[in-house]
Motif scaffolding. Structure first.
Motif, PDB file in Angstrom:
ATOM      1  N   GLU A  39      45.531  54.818  31.722  1.00 50.78           N
ATOM      2  CA  GLU A  39      45.862  54.251  33.030  1.00 50.78           C
ATOM      3  C   GLU A  39      44.673  53.490  33.606  1.00 50.78           C
ATOM      4  O   GLU A  39      44.835  52.405  34.193  1.00 50.78           O
ATOM      5  CB  GLU A  39      46.295  55.356  33.980  1.00 50.78           C
ATOM      6  CG  GLU A  39      46.832  54.856  35.297  1.00 50.78           C
ATOM      7  CD  GLU A  39      47.329  55.987  36.186  1.00 50.78           C
ATOM      8  OE1 GLU A  39      47.981  55.695  37.193  1.00 50.78           O
ATOM      9  OE2 GLU A  39      47.061  57.157  35.870  1.00 50.78           O
TER      10      GLU A  39
ATOM     11  N   TYR B  78      44.460  50.200  31.895  1.00 42.99           N
ATOM     12  CA  TYR B  78      45.450  49.268  32.432  1.00 42.99           C
ATOM     13  C   TYR B  78      44.956  48.652  33.742  1.00 42.99           C
ATOM     14  O   TYR B  78      45.106  47.438  33.961  1.00 42.99           O
ATOM     15  CB  TYR B  78      46.776  49.989  32.662  1.00 42.99           C
ATOM     16  CG  TYR B  78      47.730  49.177  33.496  1.00 42.99           C
ATOM     17  CD1 TYR B  78      48.443  48.118  32.944  1.00 42.99           C
ATOM     18  CD2 TYR B  78      47.894  49.436  34.858  1.00 42.99           C
ATOM     19  CE1 TYR B  78      49.292  47.346  33.706  1.00 42.99           C
ATOM     20  CE2 TYR B  78      48.753  48.673  35.633  1.00 42.99           C
ATOM     21  CZ  TYR B  78      49.452  47.624  35.051  1.00 42.99           C
ATOM     22  OH  TYR B  78      50.280  46.873  35.819  1.00 42.99           O
TER      23      TYR B  78
ATOM     24  N   LEU C 273      49.805  52.164  27.559  1.00 41.54           N
ATOM     25  CA  LEU C 273      49.889  53.322  28.449  1.00 41.54           C
ATOM     26  C   LEU C 273      51.192  54.078  28.229  1.00 41.54           C
ATOM     27  O   LEU C 273      51.207  55.308  28.140  1.00 41.54           O
ATOM     28  CB  LEU C 273      49.769  52.860  29.902  1.00 41.54           C
ATOM     29  CG  LEU C 273      50.014  53.919  30.983  1.00 41.54           C
ATOM     30  CD1 LEU C 273      49.058  55.097  30.838  1.00 41.54           C
ATOM     31  CD2 LEU C 273      49.895  53.302  32.367  1.00 41.54           C
TER      32      LEU C 273
ATOM     33  N   TYR D 139      54.338  48.382  33.767  1.00 34.88           N
ATOM     34  CA  TYR D 139      53.859  49.475  34.609  1.00 34.88           C
ATOM     35  C   TYR D 139      53.699  48.972  36.035  1.00 34.88           C
ATOM     36  O   TYR D 139      53.243  47.847  36.263  1.00 34.88           O
ATOM     37  CB  TYR D 139      52.512  49.977  34.072  1.00 34.88           C
ATOM     38  CG  TYR D 139      52.059  51.272  34.676  1.00 34.88           C
ATOM     39  CD1 TYR D 139      52.655  52.469  34.307  1.00 34.88           C
ATOM     40  CD2 TYR D 139      51.037  51.306  35.621  1.00 34.88           C
ATOM     41  CE1 TYR D 139      52.243  53.662  34.852  1.00 34.88           C
ATOM     42  CE2 TYR D 139      50.617  52.491  36.170  1.00 34.88           C
ATOM     43  CZ  TYR D 139      51.216  53.666  35.773  1.00 34.88           C
ATOM     44  OH  TYR D 139      50.796  54.855  36.332  1.00 34.88           O
TER      45      TYR D 139
END
Length: 583
Positions: A88, A91, A232, A537
């Motif tokens: 995460e 990202y 992710l 995401y």
């Protein structure tokens, strides 16, 4: 009379020209590479069709196993798993790079405010006649007495107000016809004023991006961001699959523990029966020793399961982000079942597998990088403008027209000779693209292979388990008949022991087959992409992510409290039931 053409300002022509040039983007546009796309899976023939489960569309595929404890553990994993936290953070780094790439296309505006205070030294040599034996004074006054004139002397003069005076000299001979006592005029250094300067300015710089260098760079970073989002999702899916597998294997071990506990009780009864028969002189000592050996062997097997279960429990604790000592999973009486899994068609696989999506996004990024490399052959145009106000010795009326200044103009930069550096960078970009294309195709092939492997594995394991269950039923019936014959004194106990071992092995084989089927079902769901639907995401700020994690922690604590209350309620009910039976 000829009509005069309308007047078009030069700056308007410049803006229109730059706008047209900015629409030019060098480099190849992305086209998806050719990949194998079969119409159906080879091993899906004879596969039990299942309706598409809603949980797969909600990205909660683990709910197929209908276990509330498992659901709670997976939610904790989503909130606290550290491997997911690393992905995460990666990202969010990629998201920041996209914003930085977009900012490079916008004008850069900077402001400046300066204040300078300066002083310049000045001095002279006195004019007039000079006489032998006289002295002249020149330069600055050595106020601090260190033998030279420097900034310290200027500061000393300003503080003391002493500028110094030259000395006069006399002599008997005069070289200029002046009196014999001719005097030399003294020379003194003048006090240098301190100058102050105030400047306030603003500058603007903008890269015209004529050939699409910045646009291609932003396209590349955007693709890398989407690849990180898919990575992710892939990492989260892998961690979820690991937890579900560990939990289901733990529950199968609980089932084996219950089987061995029941078997130990049965063997204990057989041992007592054999001892009674031996004491009555009905059987030989050998029968009791065989029964006792059978019992102790089974007890050892039951103890051996404890460390295996503990290791699965420890692995689950790490996956949910806590120390192994902080997590304990109670045994339950139920055994998990293998759910029906909707397989779909191979074309859907390419949309659902996050690793396939990540590989394709890397291809898009590499394709855009080729365009970035091609723009290096063309000049870069930068337009800069600056302006401000500047005044000396005073700030009064600083922001007025007499003290204003400005400038504007373009700058064109072109590399003329680099000894093949640009060509090498272009070849590197093209080779990187070929590498990512090959990696994308290999990822697709591997994903298709995994689905085919787990499909055939589940089909074979299901048939194998059906036969093993029939074998177990037959073994139990044979054991029942053999025990009756032993009780009637028709056979020795060795025949009973052999059948007991065979029946227990057959039952444990059924549980082993169930364990293999459960693990294969999880692997098949993961190979199909879990419940990932290809959506990017969500772009959440750090504050939103923290709030989301806090809300999930509150929900987890509420569920734990509810689970504790249920346990206390069950214990109270059991205690009341025991009291009623006792009283």
């Amino acid at each position: 009379m000829r009509t005069r053409p309308p007047f078009i300002p030069k700056y308007l022509v410049l803006v229109m020209t730059l706008g047209l040039l900015s629409a030019c983007t060098l480099g190849p546009d992305y086209k998806r590479p050719d990949i194998p796309e079969p119409t159906e899976y080879r091993e899906s023939k004879g596969w039990k069709l299942a309706r598409p489960a809603d949980v797969l569309h909600k990205d909660t595929w683990w709910e197929l196993y209908e276990d509330p404890i498992l659901n709670q553990l997976v939610r904790r994993l989503n909130d606290s798993n550290q491997t997911v936290a690393v992905a995460e953070a990666q990202y969010r780094q990629a998201h920041a790079l996209v914003q930085a790439a977009w900012a490079q296309r916008m004008p850069s505006v900077t402001s400046s405010s300066t204040f300078t205070r300066s002083v310049s030294s000045s001095g002279g040599t006195s004019g007039g006649s000079s006489s032998r034996g006289g002295s002249t004074s020149g330069g600055g006054y050595d106020c601090d007495g260190d033998g030279d004139y420097d900034e310290d002397d200027e500061y000393c003069q300003q503080e003391t107000g002493n500028t110094g005076t030259g000395t006069t000299g006399t002599g008997s001979n005069s070289s200029s016809g002046s009196s014999s006592s001719g005097s030399s005029s003294s020379s003194s250094s003048t006090k240098s004023p301190v100058r102050e300067r105030y400047d306030v300015g603003l500058s603007v710089s903008w890269s015209a991006d004529l050939w699409g260098n910045l646009r291609r760079n932003q396209e590349s970073q955007q693709a890398l961001k989407e690849a990180n989002a898919a990575n992710l999702a892939a990492i989260r899916l892998a961690q979820q699959a690991s937890l579900v597998q560990a939990y289901l294997q733990l529950r199968v071990l609980d089932a084996q523990q219950r089987l061995l506990d029941r078997t130990v009780e049965a063997y204990s009864r057989s041992l007592r029966l054999t001892k009674n028969q031996y004491e009555a002189g009905m059987v030989a000592k050998l029968d009791t020793t065989q029964a006792e050996s059978q019992l102790k062997t089974t007890e050892a097997q039951a103890i051996d399961l404890k460390w295996q279960r503990a290791q699965y429990e420890h692995a689950i604790a790490v996956l949910v982000g806590v120390a192994p000592s902080e997590l304990s999973i109670d045994a339950v009486e139920t055994t998990p079942i293998v759910p029906d899994i909707p397989v779909g068609v191979p074309s859907r696989l390419l949309e659902r597998r996050p690793d396939v999506a990540a590989a394709e996004r890397n291809v898009i990024s590499a394709n855009a990088s080729i365009g970035v490399a091609e723009t290096a052959w063309f000049p870069d145009l930068t337009i800069s403008a600056n302006g401000g106000f500047s005044r000396t010795d005073s700030t009064a009326d600083l922001f007025s027209v007499p003290y204003r200044y400005w400038s504007i103009g373009p700058r064109l930069d072109q590399t003329l000779l680099d000894f093949g550096a640009r060509r090498s960078q272009l070849r590197q970009a093209e080779a990187t693209y070929d590498q990512q294309v090959a990696n994308y195709r290999q990822t697709v092939l591997t994903s298709l292979q995994e689905v085919e492997d787990y499909l055939i594995q589940l089909q074979v394991l299901e048939r194998e388990m059906e036969l093993q269950e029939l074998a177990t039923i037959a073994a139990k019936e044979s054991l029942r008949l053999m025990e009756n014959q032993y009780k009637a004194g028709m056979i020795d106990y060795l025949s009973v022991v052999n059948l007991q071992t065979s029946a227990l092995t057959s039952e444990r084989s059924v549980l082993s087959q169930l364990n293999n089927r459960l693990v294969a079902s999880v692997q098949l769901i993961a190979a199909l992409g879990g419940g990932w639907n290809g959506e990017p995401y969500p772009d959440l700020s750090p504050e939103e992510l923290i709030a989301q994690a806090q809300e999930a922690e509150k929900q987890r604590q509420a569920e734990e409290n509810a689970s504790l209350m249920d346990k206390m309620k069950n214990n109270v009910e059991k205690s009341l039931t025991w009291l009623k039976e006792y009283l």
